[in-house]
Design an enzyme around this catalytic site. Structure first.
Site, PDB file in Angstrom:
ATOM      1  N   GLY A   1       0.813  -1.210   0.000  1.00  0.00           N
ATOM      2  CA  GLY A   1       0.000   0.000   0.000  1.00  0.00           C
ATOM      3  C   GLY A   1       0.841   1.252   0.000  1.00  0.00           C
ATOM      4  O   GLY A   1       1.732   1.420   0.848  1.00  0.00           O
TER       5      GLY A   1
ATOM      6  N   ALA B   1      -6.820  10.444   8.011  1.00  0.00           N
ATOM      7  CA  ALA B   1      -5.428  10.547   7.568  1.00  0.00           C
ATOM      8  C   ALA B   1      -4.456  10.466   8.743  1.00  0.00           C
ATOM      9  O   ALA B   1      -3.423   9.789   8.654  1.00  0.00           O
ATOM     10  CB  ALA B   1      -5.225  11.850   6.789  1.00  0.00           C
ATOM     11  N   GLN B   2      -4.747  11.161   9.841  1.00  0.00           N
ATOM     12  CA  GLN B   2      -3.798  11.185  10.955  1.00  0.00           C
ATOM     13  C   GLN B   2      -3.584   9.811  11.587  1.00  0.00           C
ATOM     14  O   GLN B   2      -2.439   9.419  11.832  1.00  0.00           O
ATOM     15  CB  GLN B   2      -4.249  12.197  12.006  1.00  0.00           C
ATOM     16  CG  GLN B   2      -3.794  13.612  11.744  1.00  0.00           C
ATOM     17  CD  GLN B   2      -2.283  13.722  11.636  1.00  0.00           C
ATOM     18  OE1 GLN B   2      -1.539  13.111  12.396  1.00  0.00           O
ATOM     19  NE2 GLN B   2      -1.822  14.494  10.673  1.00  0.00           N
TER      20      GLN B   2
ATOM     21  N   ASP C   1      -6.113   2.375   7.234  1.00  0.00           N
ATOM     22  CA  ASP C   1      -7.492   1.917   7.103  1.00  0.00           C
ATOM     23  C   ASP C   1      -7.589   0.424   6.858  1.00  0.00           C
ATOM     24  O   ASP C   1      -8.668  -0.164   7.044  1.00  0.00           O
ATOM     25  CB  ASP C   1      -8.178   2.652   5.946  1.00  0.00           C
ATOM     26  CG  ASP C   1      -8.335   4.133   6.219  1.00  0.00           C
ATOM     27  OD1 ASP C   1      -8.191   4.531   7.396  1.00  0.00           O
ATOM     28  OD2 ASP C   1      -8.587   4.901   5.269  1.00  0.00           O
TER      29      ASP C   1
ATOM     30  N   VAL D   1      -1.191  -7.500  -4.980  1.00  0.00           N
ATOM     31  CA  VAL D   1      -0.841  -8.676  -4.189  1.00  0.00           C
ATOM     32  C   VAL D   1      -1.992  -9.664  -4.248  1.00  0.00           C
ATOM     33  O   VAL D   1      -3.142  -9.338  -3.909  1.00  0.00           O
ATOM     34  CB  VAL D   1      -0.543  -8.288  -2.731  1.00  0.00           C
ATOM     35  CG1 VAL D   1      -0.295  -9.528  -1.886  1.00  0.00           C
ATOM     36  CG2 VAL D   1       0.664  -7.366  -2.673  1.00  0.00           C
TER      37      VAL D   1
ATOM     38  N   GLY E   1      -0.404   4.447   0.331  1.00  0.00           N
ATOM     39  CA  GLY E   1      -1.188   5.573   0.815  1.00  0.00           C
ATOM     40  C   GLY E   1      -0.501   6.287   1.959  1.00  0.00           C
ATOM     41  O   GLY E   1       0.726   6.238   2.110  1.00  0.00           O
ATOM     42  N   PHE E   2      -1.293   6.955   2.804  1.00  0.00           N
ATOM     43  CA  PHE E   2      -0.726   7.687   3.929  1.00  0.00           C
ATOM     44  C   PHE E   2       0.104   6.762   4.818  1.00  0.00           C
ATOM     45  O   PHE E   2       1.250   7.066   5.168  1.00  0.00           O
ATOM     46  CB  PHE E   2      -1.844   8.324   4.756  1.00  0.00           C
ATOM     47  CG  PHE E   2      -2.504   9.493   4.092  1.00  0.00           C
ATOM     48  CD1 PHE E   2      -1.775  10.595   3.701  1.00  0.00           C
ATOM     49  CD2 PHE E   2      -3.864   9.492   3.842  1.00  0.00           C
ATOM     50  CE1 PHE E   2      -2.373  11.687   3.086  1.00  0.00           C
ATOM     51  CE2 PHE E   2      -4.481  10.568   3.226  1.00  0.00           C
ATOM     52  CZ  PHE E   2      -3.733  11.666   2.841  1.00  0.00           C
TER      53      PHE E   2
ATOM     54  N   GLU F   1     -18.927  17.269   2.518  1.00  0.00           N
ATOM     55  CA  GLU F   1     -18.048  18.110   1.697  1.00  0.00           C
ATOM     56  C   GLU F   1     -18.487  18.082   0.234  1.00  0.00           C
ATOM     57  O   GLU F   1     -18.517  19.122  -0.445  1.00  0.00           O
ATOM     58  CB  GLU F   1     -16.604  17.657   1.847  1.00  0.00           C
ATOM     59  CG  GLU F   1     -16.009  17.987   3.212  1.00  0.00           C
ATOM     60  CD  GLU F   1     -14.645  17.369   3.445  1.00  0.00           C
ATOM     61  OE1 GLU F   1     -14.004  17.729   4.442  1.00  0.00           O
ATOM     62  OE2 GLU F   1     -14.232  16.507   2.637  1.00  0.00           O
TER      63      GLU F   1
END
Length: 776
Positions: free
Chosen positions: A362, A660-661, A647, A430, A364-365, A518
């Site tokens: 992964g 995100a944090q 996540d 994967v 990502g973040f 949003e």
């Protein structure tokens, strides 16, 4: 085990440094304490007129500083430094060693002056002081050595050579050639020549000296007769040659030769020659002038009486001494360091084990945070992701509504890894993980081995088993999703403008979380500010925005006051918000509700939740949402070599929001857990540092909830949200372009610019909505 555990071959020198620094630190405390007590009873702190005396007070302060820093150094040495203690506090030990080295430096500083006085006069004013300064210099070397080793341990680098090894097949450490070292010696020697030249000229009584400072040649000759000089310096002075200028000039010339490498056969060790010659004026003038001037300025020592230094006052002493000391000292240091770097032995085969292999699934973040942390340790890291870019998901809704380009919020993974040794990127999916063989298989058939595995594959949309979601609804969790929503949205607008039937088209957003509100708020702004300019054929009433939330409130993790504010703001912007409205089916042009009702929908956007991206073939225990189960150490139970982050995973006893944090912090912590295992340190349970949560509703309206402090709403919250999201983007270009695009969108009066692609238009038969019912 990796190169992190490569031990230095000269362990006896390390043990000697431990003994020397430990004994010296205790003795230093005793000596400085004697100073502190003796100064109080020997020299009064106040003069006869009651004014403070700077000298005794400064000495007392210096003694107190030495006692404190020596104690810190002793604590670092005796607290288990150099031993295989699993509980060693490395940052604290490193700080203590630096303070101990500071204490040694303070006491060893007068040693060059004492040695110079011994050479010139042949006697020592305080033999014990000279011995103590020499012992302190030895202790300083020991502190420097221990600090260097502890710093390497702290960084996770090899203790023998200080580098990060890439593989067992390539044991030599890649070191860039110190091409700047000769240049630094050249520049520093030139500075020193400029600094000491007027002093030397004036000292010899040349005509230029009389012009510059008004000192005659006779004055300087008489001064030279009363000045202590070495026999060689006096002989050269009688011949009209100043040893300072000679040494600096020769050093500069040699430095230029080495810089140009002319002739080419000049060996690198000659770099010490200009540095050594440059050290002559340092010892002769720079250090005595600087230290003597400072002591005279503070009143600790009277300045030499005339005619030893005729015509030169304190400022000139400080200027010349400081320039000579700084410039030539830098040249000496750079030359020595350059030579050591070139001649330092690197690790040979057998002095270290092959580097640890870490696979990260992964990009990502969480995955990038883990990779960047592991890159500092010298491990071999393989990052696997089926996309070549990292996506900044919090701004995907801006792409979906035409506010940003997709490239503004994506960043190439290879660029993020560039310049980091030992990192490899595999763009593939994967398909299987063989935990017994510690082997990963990708869709392309590549097999990747690992010693540790970090599962950080992120999340995908969760349809909760509702029929029709996968076929007819569009998520907004990936770049292709956002582009699809954008193209479908503008296709609907084009169809409505072409039909001209005045019938409303509905965009249904399922899910009242941050992404849903949003998107709804931004769509309302697009309808209210963009339609009149770009689609004059359409009225704002012809575009319905419906937000469905199965629960009783929007923004579940937020405080009730912020939830109420969000609901009021959305409805004020014309969004039809329906709470306690679960759906049971999504059709091609309608959404069926649990109460039996039905809503026509030209476009259904799914923001109701996500599930982990881990697949069953990975052989990891997952919860109902598809997230890999972890313990508080971020380990998979029963799989000690497998960690999870972001996540894709969830801590069973410590669940965190899918934001995100948490992803950034768990990714970094998982990497640090692996490094702790490699350093034989205990694992640390993960603790989430709550930096707050936020969501934007539209221009000038947002909600920010900090862990401590007031809840923020309105323009201040919106500006805060905007600034933080721009800062967290990857890449300077992305930050600049995103800021420019949003500025055009929000700051241009009467404009709501959009970035469009190729609208996906419906077929003529399906272009118009059904006539049998209105939106309910």
């Amino acid at each position: 085990m990796t190169a992190l555990h490569a031990e230095s071959r000269d362990g006896s020198r390390t043990r000697l440094a431990l003994i020397v620094t430990g004994v010296w630190a205790i003795a230093s405390i005793a000596v400085a304490s004697t100073w502190l007590v003796g100064m109080t009873y020997t020299f009064p702190l106040l003069a006869d007129d009651g004014t403070p005396r700077f000298g005794p007070a400064a000495t007392q302060l210096l003694a107190a500083v030495i006692i404190a820093t020596s104690a810190a150094g002793a604590g670092a040495v005796f607290s288990g430094f150099g031993l295989r203690s699993r509980l060693r506090p490395r940052p604290l030990a490193l700080t203590g060693l630096i303070l101990g080295a500071t204490a040694a430096l303070l006491q060893a500083a007068p040693l060059p002056l004492s040695v110079l006085g011994l050479i010139i006069t042949g006697r020592v004013a305080a033999p014990f002081g000279l011995l103590w300064q020499a012992a302190t210099a030895v202790a300083l070397i020991g502190f420097v050595r221990l600090t260097m080793i502890e710093w390497r341990r702290f960084r996770g680098s090899c203790l023998h050579c200080g580098g990060h090894h890439r593989s067992a097949a390539r044991p030599e450490l890649e070191r860039p050639a110190p091409t700047m070292a000769p240049a630094a010696v050249c520049v520093a020697s030139a500075i020193s020549l400029i600094a000491v030249f007027p002093w030397a000229v004036v000292k010899l009584g040349w005509g230029l000296g009389e012009t510059l400072l008004g000192v005659t040649g006779d004055e300087w000759r008489s001064s030279a007769d009363g000045t202590a000089m070495s026999p060689l310096a006096r002989t050269l002075a009688d011949l009209g040659v100043d040893v300072t200028v000679l040494a600096a000039g020769v050093g500069m010339i040699l430095a230029v030769l080495l810089l140009a490498r002319l002739p080419r056969w000049l060996p690198a060790p000659l770099l010490l020659v200009p540095a050594g010659l440059a050290a002559v004026p340092l010892i002769a003038y720079g250090y005595p002038l600087l230290i003597g001037g400072l002591l005279g300025l503070t009143g600790l020592m009277p300045l030499p009486p005339p005619p030893a230094v005729p015509g030169l006052d304190l400022p000139l002493i400080l200027i010349f001494g400081g320039l000579a000391f700084g410039g030539i000292g830098t040249a000496l240091g750079v030359g020595a360091v350059s030579l050591l770097r070139r001649s330092r032995a690197v690790c040979r085969p057998g002095t270290y084990d092959p580097p640890t292999r870490v696979a990260v699934i992964g990009g990502g973040f969480a995955g990038l945070a883990a990779v960047k942390e592991l890159a500092k340790s010298g491990t071999d890291v393989t990052l696997i992701d089926q996309r070549t870019y990292a996506t900044f998901q919090p701004l995907l809704y801006q792409v979906a509504t035409g506010g940003l380009n997709a490239g503004d919020i994506t960043y190439p993974i290879r660029n993020a890894l560039a310049g980091r040794p030992g990192l490899r990127f595999v763009c593939d999916r994967v398909t299987e993980i063989d935990h017994d063989a510690t082997m990963i298989t990708t869709a392309g058939g590549e097999r990747i081995g690992y010693d540790y595995l970090v599962v950080a594959g992120g999340a995908v949309a969760n349809d909760f088993g509702i029929p029709g979601v996968a076929e007819h609804a569009i998520g907004i969790y990936t770049r292709p999703d956002a582009l699809t929503v954008r193209d479908r949205l503008f296709g609907i607008l084009e169809d409505a403008a072409r039909a001209g039937d005045g019938i409303a088209r509905s965009v249904v957003i399922v899910g009242g979380g941050a992404t849903g509100i949003e998107l709804a708020g931004n769509l309302a702004e697009l309808r209210d500010h963009g339609l009149a300019r770009s689609y004059p054929e359409l009225d704002a009433d012809q575009v319905k925005i419906i937000l469905l939330e199965a629960g009783p409130r929007l923004l579940g993790p937020f405080a009730p006051g912020l939830q109420d504010y969000t609901l009021v703001q959305l409805r004020r912007r014309g969004v039809d918000v329906r709470l306690n409205t679960p759906i049971v089916e999504v059709g091609p042009d309608a959404v069926r509700l649990a109460d039996g009702g039905e809503l026509e929908a030209s476009l259904v956007v799914w923001t109701a939740g996500v599930r982990g991206a881990a697949e069953p073939t990975w052989g990891l225990d997952r919860n109902r949402a598809g997230r890999v189960l972890l313990d508080r150490n971020l380990r998979v139970p029963g799989r000690p070599e497998v960690f999870g982050a972001g996540d894709a995973a969830v801590i069973q006893s410590y669940p965190l929001p899918q934001l995100a944090q948490p992803a950034l912090q768990t990714g970094k912590h998982a990497a640090r857990q692996i490094l702790r295992l490699e350093r034989d340190q205990p694992l640390r349970p993960f603790r989430y540092f709550d930096k707050g949560i936020m969501a934007t509703i539209g221009e000038g309206s947002a909600v920010v909830e900090l862990p401590i402090g007031p809840k923020i709403t309105g323009p201040l919250a919106w500006l805060t949200w905007l600034a933080i999201h721009i800062v967290y983007l990857l890449g300077g270009r992305n930050r600049l372009v995103t800021a420019a695009n949003l500025a055009v969108r929000y700051l241009r009066p009467g404009s709501f610019g959009v970035i469009v692609g190729d609208p996906v238009r419906a077929t003529p038969a399906a272009a118009a909505p059904r006539q049998r019912s209105a939106v309910r």
